[in-house]
Enzyme design. Structure first.
Site, mmCIF file in Angstrom:
data_model
loop_
_atom_site.group_PDB
_atom_site.id
_atom_site.type_symbol
_atom_site.label_atom_id
_atom_site.label_comp_id
_atom_site.label_asym_id
_atom_site.label_seq_id
_atom_site.Cartn_x
_atom_site.Cartn_y
_atom_site.Cartn_z
ATOM 1 N N CYS A 2 0.834 -1.198 0.000
ATOM 2 C CA CYS A 2 0.000 0.000 0.000
ATOM 3 C C CYS A 2 0.870 1.250 0.000
ATOM 4 O O CYS A 2 2.033 1.215 0.379
ATOM 5 C CB CYS A 2 -0.955 0.035 1.174
ATOM 6 S SG CYS A 2 -2.011 -1.406 1.363
ATOM 7 N N ARG A 27 3.260 -0.162 -5.107
ATOM 8 C CA ARG A 27 3.088 -0.680 -3.758
ATOM 9 C C ARG A 27 1.711 -1.308 -3.551
ATOM 10 O O ARG A 27 1.464 -1.934 -2.513
ATOM 11 C CB ARG A 27 3.303 0.428 -2.729
ATOM 12 C CG ARG A 27 4.697 1.000 -2.711
ATOM 13 C CD ARG A 27 4.821 2.088 -1.672
ATOM 14 N NE ARG A 27 4.682 1.540 -0.331
ATOM 15 C CZ ARG A 27 5.692 1.171 0.436
ATOM 16 N NH1 ARG A 27 6.925 1.259 -0.015
ATOM 17 N NH2 ARG A 27 5.485 0.705 1.637
ATOM 18 N N TRP A 75 -3.231 -2.397 -1.450
ATOM 19 C CA TRP A 75 -3.010 -3.833 -1.672
ATOM 20 C C TRP A 75 -3.794 -4.538 -0.577
ATOM 21 O O TRP A 75 -3.487 -4.421 0.599
ATOM 22 C CB TRP A 75 -1.523 -4.166 -1.590
ATOM 23 C CG TRP A 75 -1.180 -5.582 -1.953
ATOM 24 C CD1 TRP A 75 -0.935 -6.086 -3.196
ATOM 25 C CD2 TRP A 75 -1.025 -6.681 -1.048
ATOM 26 N NE1 TRP A 75 -0.638 -7.422 -3.123
ATOM 27 C CE2 TRP A 75 -0.685 -7.817 -1.819
ATOM 28 C CE3 TRP A 75 -1.151 -6.818 0.341
ATOM 29 C CZ2 TRP A 75 -0.466 -9.070 -1.244
ATOM 30 C CZ3 TRP A 75 -0.930 -8.071 0.909
ATOM 31 C CH2 TRP A 75 -0.589 -9.168 0.115
ATOM 32 N N ASN A 101 -1.516 1.859 6.134
ATOM 33 C CA ASN A 101 -0.803 0.663 5.678
ATOM 34 C C ASN A 101 -0.551 -0.221 6.892
ATOM 35 O O ASN A 101 -0.247 0.288 7.970
ATOM 36 C CB ASN A 101 0.549 1.030 5.070
ATOM 37 C CG ASN A 101 0.427 1.883 3.830
ATOM 38 O OD1 ASN A 101 -0.635 2.003 3.243
ATOM 39 N ND2 ASN A 101 1.535 2.495 3.433
ATOM 40 N N GLY A 102 -0.614 -1.528 6.709
ATOM 41 C CA GLY A 102 -0.335 -2.436 7.808
ATOM 42 C C GLY A 102 -1.547 -3.272 8.168
ATOM 43 O O GLY A 102 -2.541 -3.325 7.437
ATOM 44 N N GLU A 507 15.275 -18.416 -9.103
ATOM 45 C CA GLU A 507 14.945 -17.018 -9.393
ATOM 46 C C GLU A 507 14.314 -16.872 -10.777
ATOM 47 O O GLU A 507 13.364 -16.103 -10.963
ATOM 48 C CB GLU A 507 16.201 -16.156 -9.282
ATOM 49 C CG GLU A 507 16.032 -14.707 -9.680
ATOM 50 C CD GLU A 507 15.045 -13.940 -8.823
ATOM 51 O OE1 GLU A 507 14.660 -12.828 -9.222
ATOM 52 O OE2 GLU A 507 14.633 -14.446 -7.759
ATOM 53 N N LYS A 511 10.625 -15.257 -11.469
ATOM 54 C CA LYS A 511 10.363 -14.128 -12.363
ATOM 55 C C LYS A 511 9.252 -14.459 -13.350
ATOM 56 O O LYS A 511 8.377 -13.635 -13.624
ATOM 57 C CB LYS A 511 11.640 -13.747 -13.128
ATOM 58 C CG LYS A 511 12.634 -12.965 -12.323
ATOM 59 C CD LYS A 511 12.108 -11.579 -12.000
ATOM 60 C CE LYS A 511 12.801 -10.987 -10.796
ATOM 61 N NZ LYS A 511 12.355 -11.555 -9.516
ATOM 62 N N GLU A 514 5.912 -14.523 -11.497
ATOM 63 C CA GLU A 514 5.466 -13.212 -11.011
ATOM 64 C C GLU A 514 4.772 -12.386 -12.073
ATOM 65 O O GLU A 514 3.740 -11.758 -11.805
ATOM 66 C CB GLU A 514 6.680 -12.416 -10.497
ATOM 67 C CG GLU A 514 7.196 -12.844 -9.145
ATOM 68 C CD GLU A 514 8.384 -12.002 -8.721
ATOM 69 O OE1 GLU A 514 8.373 -11.522 -7.578
ATOM 70 O OE2 GLU A 514 9.312 -11.812 -9.527
ATOM 71 N N HIS A 530 14.263 -37.534 -9.084
ATOM 72 C CA HIS A 530 13.670 -37.992 -7.829
ATOM 73 C C HIS A 530 12.189 -37.629 -7.709
ATOM 74 O O HIS A 530 11.650 -37.550 -6.606
ATOM 75 C CB HIS A 530 14.442 -37.417 -6.646
ATOM 76 C CG HIS A 530 15.842 -37.915 -6.559
ATOM 77 N ND1 HIS A 530 16.156 -39.219 -6.232
ATOM 78 C CD2 HIS A 530 17.031 -37.289 -6.793
ATOM 79 C CE1 HIS A 530 17.470 -39.369 -6.240
ATOM 80 N NE2 HIS A 530 18.019 -38.216 -6.584
ATOM 81 N N LYS A 629 5.242 -4.279 -4.300
ATOM 82 C CA LYS A 629 6.696 -4.215 -4.317
ATOM 83 C C LYS A 629 7.316 -4.522 -2.964
ATOM 84 O O LYS A 629 8.199 -5.361 -2.857
ATOM 85 C CB LYS A 629 7.118 -2.819 -4.783
ATOM 86 C CG LYS A 629 8.633 -2.617 -4.852
ATOM 87 C CD LYS A 629 9.251 -3.488 -5.914
ATOM 88 C CE LYS A 629 10.734 -3.215 -6.065
ATOM 89 N NZ LYS A 629 11.369 -4.167 -6.981
#
Length: 634
Positions: A2, A27, A75, A101-102, A507, A511, A514, A530, A629
């Site tokens: 946020c 954000r 968010w 925010n939070g 990674e 990516k 995402e 395996h 973010k």
């Protein structure tokens, strides 16, 4: 998560707030809203959806005027994305507006109490409960001041009757009842030139102007207006007016206030000629690697040098073990760091998810150091890990990008990446900068132990060559775009590597997930046999990282297992490897470098591949669904 922006001054607030929201949209972009004091009443406009599609259109159709306002881009945590759950939220009297925010963990208990007192709620959020709680405490303080009359929202503001600090005191009263995290901004009709802000666990900064002040969760939102800022600490409560700001702390009633200057400019947070921030930031990597190296290569002593570790040579030599705590992309960087430090410094390293480190009883010997990694310096889980290590009496170091961030301020010492602002939600240049700094740190620690001058110099020379080699990789952008179009319809992907490239396989898969929403899994190539190999078929491509390193022959054998099951193979191989074309459907070549530096170079084409896959599939690259973010909630 946020974003918050607030303005008080002589200018029209709405354009400044809207511009700030656009700067903060990375954000959170479920919804956005503004509250502006328009003469004698608070006017709120809020709308579901991204900023230009929602709140910007609404403000154009229904403009608001006034020189005091707060705004928020969301968010979602409590309550689904919806107009009613968008911020700002009113208190019961609709004379106080709050953005937050939070997470308020005890919101349900507080809400039940307020419901019993006759409060009515219009949303499903914890923030509206906080707004009502602030309003309740404000009403009590007003009553105690000698005017217990319930004010109608149609009455003019009582500017003369009440002192501005009364609102800050009411916010403080409410926050003493709150369990959880918050970065918040509050305005009230009684105070047409005052914003109150507070933080615990969620970043908030004051921007200092001439005849105007700002409040924001991120410096990106205000850098066009001022470069002088104050980073608030946990439990700080700030009161800002056009001419001044005051800060108190709920724990001590005095605050440690330091004015800092931002190290970046308004131009640094623009897209420039690029279609997306992510692409711009990928192309900035030659420079960001150079920035991470600048002033740190000491060829005379064959080592790397740092100014901010705040540890003597004897203390650094006394380290027996390093625990690296991180989350997301930074966790993948931490895995590379484990390989680097163990090989070059011969120090045992353990990598922990930051959120797991906080909540399990991880044994830490006397001479263990915690190293945390965070681009934003505000990641809630990582900050909690740092605080836990310090609580247990251990030194905590940090590698961060944002100067003045909470982790940077609370760590015992650390290293800045100097990557500059990173706006794209999917981290690119900060990841590569983290790998660069970790390599330098491994050399620094290694030279205090067993690492020879010759080997160290070889690595330093390899690092020095990286910017030019990354430029060479960026020149393959067109080929990677074609490759992405070829595979854009795939539903599943595997990314495989061994040794130093195993974390880069993780990674690369992250990516792709995402930003393109393709299901992708990263594995050690040796682990495929395996179990996961059962999923391989002609419709499931595999990206193989096969540089000519110590694991080359074994990785080729793993690749053959995929080929035998008719799985399409994209190989990232060392330039000059002609044989790889016989066993791979497509090949991307990496410049020759040292094995320890392969992770940095291999990251770049995987970032470009994910980017072009997302574009080919019509995805919003910079604002992928469900993501934000900076994760400032646990």
């Amino acid at each position: 998560m946020c974003g918050i922006i607030g303005y008080v001054g002589k200018k029209s607030a709405s354009p400044i707030l809207l511009e700030g929201l656009r700067r903060l949209e990375y954000r959170g972009y479920d919804s956005a809203g503004v509250a502006v004091l328009d003469k004698t009443a608070l006017v709120v406009r809020k709308k579901l959806g991204k900023i230009d599609e929602g709140i910007a259109r609404l403000l154009k159709a229904e403009p608001v005027t006034g020189s005091l306002g707060i705004a928020h881009t969301r968010w979602a945590t409590h309550g689904a994305p919806a107009d009613k759950n968008s911020h700002p939220h009113f208190d019961q009297s609709e004379t106080i507006a709050v953005v937050h925010n939070g997470v308020i963990e005890n919101y349900d208990k507080l809400k039940q109490r307020l419901l019993q007192a006759g409060h009515k709620f219009k949303s499903d959020t914890d923030t509206e409960v906080l707004a009502h709680l602030i309003g309740e405490h404000y009403a009590r303080r007003r009553g105690a001041s000698g005017d217990a009359k319930t004010k109608s929202k149609l009455e003019p503001p009582h500017v003369v009757s009440y002192k501005p600090e009364m609102l800050a005191l009411a916010v403080s009263d409410a926050l003493r009842e709150v369990i959880g995290t918050y970065g918040l901004a509050v305005i009230c009709t009684d105070f047409p030139d005052t914003i109150v802000g507070a933080r615990r666990g969620s970043p908030l900064i004051i921007g200092i102007g001439k005849g105007e002040h700002f409040l924001a969760s991120d410096a990106n939102a205000i850098v066009a207006h001022t470069k002088r800022v104050v980073y608030l600490n946990d439990y700080d409560v700030a009161t800002i007016t056009p001419e001044r700001f005051d800060v108190i702390n709920l724990g001590t009633d005095t605050a440690n206030v330091q004015i800092s200057n931002l190290e970046f400019s308004h131009e640094d947070v623009g897209r420039g000629k690029f279609a997306h921030f992510m692409l711009k930031e990928i192309y900035e990597q030659p420079q960001t690697v150079l920035n991470a190296l600048r002033g740190r290569l000491d060829f005379e002593a064959a080592t790397a040098k740092f100014g901010g570790l705040n540890m003597t040579v004897a203390e650094l030599r006394g380290i027996d073990r390093i625990v690296i705590a991180a989350s997301g992309t930074s966790w993948h960087a931490a895995l590379v760091g484990e390989y680097l430090i163990e090989e070059l410094a011969q120090l045992p390293v353990e990598v922990e998810f930051a959120h797991e480190f906080c909540y399990r009883n991880c044994p830490l010997e006397k001479n263990t150091v915690l190293l945390v990694l965070s681009q934003s310096g505000e990641t809630a889980d990582t900050l909690a890990a740092l605080r836990e290590a310090k609580r247990r009496g251990h030194r905590a170091l940090a590698i961060v990008n944002v100067v003045g961030s909470t982790i940077a301020r609370e760590a015992d010492g650390g290293i800045y990446m100097h990557a500059g602002p990173e706006i794209g939600v999917a981290s690119t240049k900060a990841f590569v900068s983290t790998l660069t700094v970790l390599t330098l740190l491994a050399v620094h620690l290694g030279r205090m132990r067993m690492l020879s001058a010759g080997r160290a110099t070889e690595i330093l020379r390899g690092l020095e060559a990286l910017p030019q080699q990354i430029e060479k990789l960026l020149a393959q952008n067109g080929a990677l775009k074609k490759l992405a179009k070829k595979y854009a319809q795939a539903d599943d992907f595997f990314f495989l590597g061994r040794g130093y490239t195993f974390p880069i396989a993780l990674e690369g898969a992250l990516k792709l997930k995402e930003i393109s929403y393709i299901h992708a899994e990263g594995y050690s190539a040796a682990e495929m046999k395996h179990g996961p190999i059962a999923l391989i078929d002609a419709q499931t491509p595999t990206v193989f990282l096969v540089p000519q390193d110590a694991m080359y022959e074994k990785t080729l054998a793993n690749l053959a297992m995929i080929r035998a099951r008719k799985g399409p193979v994209i190989a990232l191989a060392t330039e000059g490897d002609k044989g790889i074309k016989k066993v791979a459907d497509d090949v991307i070549y990496l410049p020759k470098t040292l094995e320890a530096l392969n992770p940095i170079l291999a990251s770049v084409p995987l970032q470009l591949f994910a980017y072009h896959m997302a574009v080919a599939r019509g995805c919003d690259v910079d604002k992928p669904r469900n993501l934000a973010k900076s994760v400032t909630v646990q």
